[in-house]
Design an enzyme around this catalytic site. Structure first.
Site, PDB file in Angstrom:
ATOM      1  N   ASP A 160       0.830  -1.203   0.000  1.00  0.00           N
ATOM      2  CA  ASP A 160       0.000   0.000   0.000  1.00  0.00           C
ATOM      3  C   ASP A 160       0.865   1.254   0.000  1.00  0.00           C
ATOM      4  O   ASP A 160       1.717   1.433   0.866  1.00  0.00           O
ATOM      5  CB  ASP A 160      -0.872   0.005   1.267  1.00  0.00           C
TER       6      ASP A 160
ATOM      7  N   TYR B  88       2.152  10.083   0.025  1.00  0.00           N
ATOM      8  CA  TYR B  88       3.214   9.588   0.914  1.00  0.00           C
ATOM      9  C   TYR B  88       4.602   9.986   0.414  1.00  0.00           C
ATOM     10  O   TYR B  88       5.573   9.905   1.160  1.00  0.00           O
ATOM     11  CB  TYR B  88       3.177   8.056   1.069  1.00  0.00           C
TER      12      TYR B  88
ATOM     13  N   LYS C 292      -2.913   5.708  -4.306  1.00  0.00           N
ATOM     14  CA  LYS C 292      -4.126   6.512  -4.062  1.00  0.00           C
ATOM     15  C   LYS C 292      -4.011   7.891  -4.687  1.00  0.00           C
ATOM     16  O   LYS C 292      -2.912   8.460  -4.763  1.00  0.00           O
ATOM     17  CB  LYS C 292      -4.355   6.660  -2.546  1.00  0.00           C
TER      18      LYS C 292
ATOM     19  N   HIS D 291      -8.193   8.720  -2.153  1.00  0.00           N
ATOM     20  CA  HIS D 291      -7.634   8.705  -0.789  1.00  0.00           C
ATOM     21  C   HIS D 291      -8.641   9.189   0.267  1.00  0.00           C
ATOM     22  O   HIS D 291      -8.797   8.571   1.312  1.00  0.00           O
ATOM     23  CB  HIS D 291      -6.367   9.566  -0.764  1.00  0.00           C
TER      24      HIS D 291
END
Ligand SMILES: NC(=O)c1ccc[n+]([C@@H]2O[C@H](COP(=O)([O-])OP(=O)(O)OC[C@H]3O[C@@H](n4cnc5c(N)ncnc54)[C@H](OP(=O)(O)O)[C@@H]3O)[C@@H](O)[C@H]2O)c1
Length: 275
Positions: free
Chosen positions: A45, A50, A75, A108
């Site tokens: 993931d 990020y 995402k 997200h």
């Protein structure tokens, strides 16, 4: 050691445990993903927000595991919601990941005030039709928000990734997902922001089964049909977190794990905004 899989409504075989990668940087993510794949993980993931998609892609590239055995999830970030911007943002994610296709692409956060999640979803359907994404999902969506996606596009998500752990069990949302063929993935599955893992009651259950408190919590998720994505860069902990298919919690133990004050520690999908 590998997690068994669950078959999604669109045919995707989703491993029943995955690896979280937030807040790893690119170098940490590359090492963590490579070691996780070695250990036996097949679900990874990440997210555009990020800042480690390149590292995740490097980990996949460095591994000996064939690409088609790995489920890579990323995402769409809030800033990129909207039809055209989703198409562009996905292209950038794919480039950073260095992959021809992404297995699972999620919105997200719904960001209802922005009001663009249906447009984003339409773009994601296009990406799927173009063969660039295999499966479509959402994260942090409420039942009403999922109902709206289905009403306006006819396409339901196969995954809803939400905050879920013994301190926030989300029974209603989990039941809605299950009734609608949506697999619930748990973020923060070990309740990172609490002292859950040092709870004496949990330790007692763990000792009874000869496992660790983290394994008890991950087993609790699995027995509820939820797919947890614990984050660890440490190969020993990665192995520990995957090794939860050799024991079974009793009904009493399942109840005891979640018998504690309930509160979310992250954002509320109705109001949370992150871009
Ligand atoms: N969709 C969303 O909005 C959203 C939001 C948050 C997170 N996520 C995703 O969900 C993933 C997991 O959530 P999270 O990272 O917030 O929380 P988490 O997985 O519940 O907890 C991670 C923490 O637990 C520690 N840990 C891992 N395995 C352990 C073990 N066996 N024993 C003791 N401690 C252990 C890790 O330390 P070490 O790393 O030092 O091992 C880390 O500090 C994220 O990485 C991210 O991919 C998604």
């Amino acid at each position: 050691m590998q997690a068994p899989t669950t078959t999604m409504t669109d045919g995707l075989e989703l491993p029943r445990i995955g690896l979280g990668t937030y807040p790893m940087d690119d170098a940490q993510a590359a090492d963590a993903v490579r070691s996780a794949l070695d250990v036996g993980y097949r679900l990874v993931d990440t997210a555009a927000s990020y800042g480690n998609e390149a590292g995740v892609g490097q980990g996949v590239a460095m591994s000996d595991v064939p690409r088609d055995e790995i489920v890579v999830t990323t995402k769409l970030r809030g800033d990129d919601q909207g039809y055209e911007s989703t198409l562009r943002a996905f292209g950038e994610s794919r480039e950073r990941l260095g992959l021809e296709y992404v297995d699972l692409y999620l919105i997200h956060w719904p960001l209802p005030r922005l009001g663009r999640y249906v447009d984003s979803w339409q773009a994601m359907i296009q990406l799927r039709d173009d063969g660039l994404v295999n499966s479509l999902g959402v994260s942090n969506f409420t039942p009403a928000q999922i109902d709206r996606l289905v009403a306006e596009t006819g396409v339901a998500p196969v995954v809803n990734q939400i905050e879920l752990h013994p301190c926030f069990v989300q029974d209603e949302l989990r039941a809605y997902d299950a009734d609608h063929g949506v697999v619930t993935e748990a973020w923060q599955p070990l309740a990172r922001k609490t002292d859950l893992l040092s709870d004496p009651g949990l330790r007692e259950i763990a000792d009874r089964h000869g496992v660790t408190p983290a394994q008890v919590v991950l087993r609790w998720h699995v027995q509820r049909g939820v797919v947890p994505i614990p984050k660890s860069g440490d190969p020993q902990r990665q192995r520990e977190n995957l090794d939860v298919f050799g024991f079974v919690l009793s009904e009493e133990e399942m109840a005891a794990v979640a018998d504690r004050p309930q509160a979310r520690s992250g954002g509320d999908p109705e109001t949370h905004e992150e871009f």
